[in-house]
Design an enzyme around this catalytic site. Structure first.
Site, PDB file in Angstrom:
ATOM      1  N   GLU A 271     126.075 -35.364  16.074  1.00  0.00           N
ATOM      2  CA  GLU A 271     127.342 -36.081  16.243  1.00  0.00           C
ATOM      3  C   GLU A 271     127.181 -37.361  17.070  1.00  0.00           C
ATOM      4  OE1 GLU A 271     130.260 -32.147  15.982  1.00  0.00           O
ATOM      5  OE2 GLU A 271     129.702 -32.940  17.946  1.00  0.00           O
TER       6      GLU A 271
ATOM      7  N   TYR B  53     128.766 -19.266  14.410  1.00  0.00           N
ATOM      8  CA  TYR B  53     129.460 -19.979  15.493  1.00  0.00           C
ATOM      9  C   TYR B  53     130.437 -19.030  16.198  1.00  0.00           C
ATOM     10  CZ  TYR B  53     127.635 -24.684  15.541  1.00  0.00           C
ATOM     11  OH  TYR B  53     126.817 -25.766  15.743  1.00  0.00           O
TER      12      TYR B  53
ATOM     13  N   TRP C 104     122.780 -26.263  11.501  1.00  0.00           N
ATOM     14  CA  TRP C 104     124.107 -25.820  11.954  1.00  0.00           C
ATOM     15  C   TRP C 104     125.218 -26.208  10.988  1.00  0.00           C
ATOM     16  CZ3 TRP C 104     128.460 -28.740  13.526  1.00  0.00           C
ATOM     17  CH2 TRP C 104     128.269 -30.129  13.605  1.00  0.00           C
TER      18      TRP C 104
ATOM     19  N   ASP D  66     132.162 -19.355  18.854  1.00  0.00           N
ATOM     20  CA  ASP D  66     133.369 -19.887  19.488  1.00  0.00           C
ATOM     21  C   ASP D  66     134.543 -19.916  18.522  1.00  0.00           C
ATOM     22  OD1 ASP D  66     131.734 -21.890  18.205  1.00  0.00           O
ATOM     23  OD2 ASP D  66     133.136 -23.402  18.921  1.00  0.00           O
TER      24      ASP D  66
ATOM     25  N   TRP E 284     129.760 -22.226  21.922  1.00  0.00           N
ATOM     26  CA  TRP E 284     130.285 -23.429  22.577  1.00  0.00           C
ATOM     27  C   TRP E 284     131.486 -23.031  23.437  1.00  0.00           C
ATOM     28  CZ3 TRP E 284     127.019 -27.293  22.066  1.00  0.00           C
ATOM     29  CH2 TRP E 284     126.188 -27.344  20.943  1.00  0.00           C
ATOM     30  N   THR E 285     131.640 -23.668  24.587  1.00  0.00           N
ATOM     31  CA  THR E 285     132.591 -23.134  25.565  1.00  0.00           C
ATOM     32  C   THR E 285     133.765 -24.060  25.885  1.00  0.00           C
ATOM     33  OG1 THR E 285     131.249 -23.927  27.419  1.00  0.00           O
ATOM     34  CG2 THR E 285     130.824 -21.680  26.621  1.00  0.00           C
ATOM     35  N   GLU E 286     134.104 -24.976  24.969  1.00  0.00           N
ATOM     36  CA  GLU E 286     135.277 -25.809  25.222  1.00  0.00           C
ATOM     37  C   GLU E 286     136.491 -24.961  25.606  1.00  0.00           C
ATOM     38  OE1 GLU E 286     132.947 -28.294  22.148  1.00  0.00           O
ATOM     39  OE2 GLU E 286     133.236 -26.188  22.656  1.00  0.00           O
TER      40      GLU E 286
ATOM     41  N   ARG F  18     130.507 -27.554  29.122  1.00  0.00           N
ATOM     42  CA  ARG F  18     131.978 -27.596  29.058  1.00  0.00           C
ATOM     43  C   ARG F  18     132.586 -26.802  30.204  1.00  0.00           C
ATOM     44  NH1 ARG F  18     130.104 -28.540  23.852  1.00  0.00           N
ATOM     45  NH2 ARG F  18     130.708 -30.670  23.320  1.00  0.00           N
TER      46      ARG F  18
END
Length: 627
Positions: A346, A437, A412, A439, A483-485, A167
């Site tokens: 997903e 998580y 997860w 993030d 997660w780096t969105e 991301r």
């Protein structure tokens, strides 16, 4: 740990705090304070008894020399003032990563079975020194270590953090800095999320377009998921990738610090960056872009979703497996650890359902549900990995459609997948959204940048990785996922990582019986001070009030709480700014009617400590039952 050991441990820590506070993270198995302290000087010698200890001794001298300016040089020997000793006879209790540390006023001795244990011993030694040991420049002061005896070893063998570099791309020097931080906390695994819809970050020489095209996207700002789509012909300057030489350099850097890097190539979904480079591998063959954070999917309340843009490899196309064979051939050669993570999460199957090739494959396999094609795909991928001497590791969706007994599962979506996998005889890494998580927002969502979920440090600390009724032998350990969105810089990586990363370090290393939230808070606050010296960013959301609402008949009821002990919470509803002379919260209260605004602030020992939280009545109404 026996009950007598627990009592003694607590007494030992209390006694130590009365002398010189010993605030270690993660908490060691046993800690016995002694009298006095050891003081570093220019005459301090660092010695190692076996050649395998040389690298660790050199790292220790580097850690000490920058802030102290003492110029200590390691050498082979058995009589150093700081002595690193690899055991001649294996100590079964210490295992591969355990150590003992015996600090007296005359000498410090660290012993271990393996260099990894020595390495973790010197991380503990560094934490025993004053916070200025974290300085990037020389500091003139007394460098003393409290006399103490420590025996320590990890509870779990897998203690990891996942860093998403798809991301947002982080340079190899930034990744090294992150590895340093993990190693200091006794994490031993970096799960490196290298590919996704938003960028392909690893050079594959046989497939050059993966980085020529897949590593770059149009520049966008604003909230991730709400950004405009690329325009025809728009430049694509944002991104980057690691050359294979970069990868080798980072892997070697991590190995020297006892960190194993597990690469992730996310398939069959989350493949938009790969399809931007090679669109013929999709069902529709349509040209797509590396996504800059557009609303390319619709999510429904029951956990299902629909992709507006195809991001999935075609499981019926043999060219896909030839492509993956090339990718995994080169990935396997770069990463010496036994695992390759293949994602599997997903995966939208709507395009598969419409594809004649997929329909023909389903008929050939005698399967009725398109979801079962993922099981076929994953089994094909596992055969590719097995041929290269690697084990398949994937998110818990890989359980859908069937996988071989040798596959390892990362749970997860809560702990359910991990329980199911363990009962089926699979090894499991526990990393549930509900605890791990990183993030997610860690404080009030009106303070931190908005994201879809919340996870407080206390909740992370409360995690127990071995679910009830599960044989512990199948639980390899766990990790936090970053997660780096919404995380474009390493400074913000650190902000989201800490203090929750400190909490998880203790969850995965320390003994279950030693867990104590109020005690952890004291140690956490010491590490805030150390992080300041080290120039490491962190969140102070633990000091903010927790604001909940419920309905009491037709009245809106306010409930406030604190995450750490000793907070006083004050609030106003009359459009004045709250301070310690405002109304002090003591119990749930029904809010007055009307268009009010709630303002809440926290104090400790008479001084403000948390963020000011401001919520309109409408915002309070929307919180009913949510937090």
């Amino acid at each position: 740990m026996k009950f007598s050991h627990i009592v003694y441990f607590c007494l030992a820590v209390t006694f130590a705090q009365a002398q010189t506070p010993i605030h270690l993270i993660p908490q060691p198995v046993r800690l016995e304070p002694q009298s006095g302290a050891f003081t570093l000087s220019k005459g301090t010698t660092i010695e190692y008894n076996q050649a395998d200890g040389r690298v660790v001794a050199e790292m220790l001298s580097q850690q000490l020399n920058v802030p102290t300016g003492l110029g200590l040089l390691p050498k082979a020997g058995k009589s150093g003032k700081i002595q690193l000793t690899i055991n001649e006879t294996h100590d079964n209790q210490l295992g591969q990563e355990g150590y003992t540390l015996d600090a007296s006023p005359k000498r410090i001795v660290i012993t271990a079975n393996k260099p990894a244990g020595l390495f973790y011993g010197i991380q503990t030694l560094t934490q025993l020194l004053p916070k200025e040991i974290e300085s990037k420049t020389a500091v003139s002061q007394t460098w003393s270590v409290p006399a103490v005896r420590i025996s320590d070893y990890p509870r779990f063998g897998w203690r990891g953090v996942m860093l998403d570099v798809s991301r947002h791309f982080f340079t190899k020097e930034e990744v090294k800095r992150f590895i340093d931080q993990l190693a200091e906390l006794k994490f031993n695994t970096l799960h490196w999320h290298l590919t996704d819809d938003n960028g392909w970050r690893i050079e594959i020489k046989s497939l050059p377009k993966l980085t020529e095209v897949g590593a770059w996207r149009v520049a966008r700002t604003g909230h991730y998921g709400d950004r405009p789509s690329p325009k025809p012909g728009e430049p694509k300057p944002y991104g980057g990738f690691y050359t294979q030489n970069d990868i080798k350099e980072v892997v070697a850097y991590a190995q020297a610090r006892n960190v194993t890097i597990v690469p992730e190539i996310d398939v069959p979904g989350h493949s938009m960056a790969a399809l931007a480079a090679y669109p013929e591998l999709s069902c529709t063959k349509a040209q797509v872009n590396v996504d800059p954070g557009t609303p390319f999917s619709e999510w429904y309340g029951n956990g299902t979703f629909k992709m507006k843009v195809e991001n999935t490899l075609n499981p019926s196309d043999e060219n896909v497996y030839a492509f993956l064979d090339k990718v995994f051939t080169e990935v396997a050669a770069l990463f010496p650890n036994p695992y390759i993570h293949v994602g599997g999460d997903e995966c939208y199957k709507g395009y598969w359902a419409q594809d004649p090739g997929c329909q023909a494959l389903m008929k050939q396999l005698n399967i009725r549900h398109v979801e079962d094609l993922q099981g076929y795909f994953m089994n094909r991928v596992e055969k590719i990995l097995t041929a290269k001497g690697k084990k398949l590791l994937g998110w818990d969706e890989i359980l859908e459609g069937g996988i071989s007994p040798g596959a390892t599962v990362m749970s997860w979506r809560g702990i359910k997948g991990g329980i199911e996998a363990a009962h089926a005889g699979h090894n499991v890494v526990m990393t549930p959204t509900t605890f791990a998580y990183l993030d997610y927002n860690q404080g009030d969502p009106t303070i931190d940048p908005p994201i879809y979920a919340n996870l407080r440090t206390q909740k992370s600390y409360s995690y127990e990785p071995v679910p009830e009724g599960v044989d512990a032998k199948y639980i390899l350990g766990g990790q936090g996922n970053l997660w780096t969105e919404q995380i474009p810089t390493l400074r913000h990586v650190e902000y989201m990582m800490y203090p929750r990363g400190w909490a998880l370090a203790e969850v995965y290393w320390s003994q279950k019986e030693a867990k104590n939230w109020p005690n952890f808070v004291q140690r956490m606050e010491t590490h805030f001070d150390r992080a300041d010296v080290a120039r490491i960013n962190y969140s102070r959301a633990v000091y903010d009030a927790i604001v909940r609402t419920s309905m009491n008949g037709d009245k809106l009821r306010l409930e406030l709480a604190g995450e750490v002990p000793g907070l006083d919470i004050y609030y106003t509803t009359d459009d004045t700014m709250p301070d310690q002379f405002s109304t002090k919260y003591t119990q749930p209260v029904d809010l007055p009617d009307g268009n009010i605004t709630l303002r809440v602030v926290t104090y400790r020992s008479g001084k403000p400590i948390g963020h000011l939280i401001t919520l309109t009545r409408d915002a309070l109404q929307k919180r009913v039952g949510r937090f």
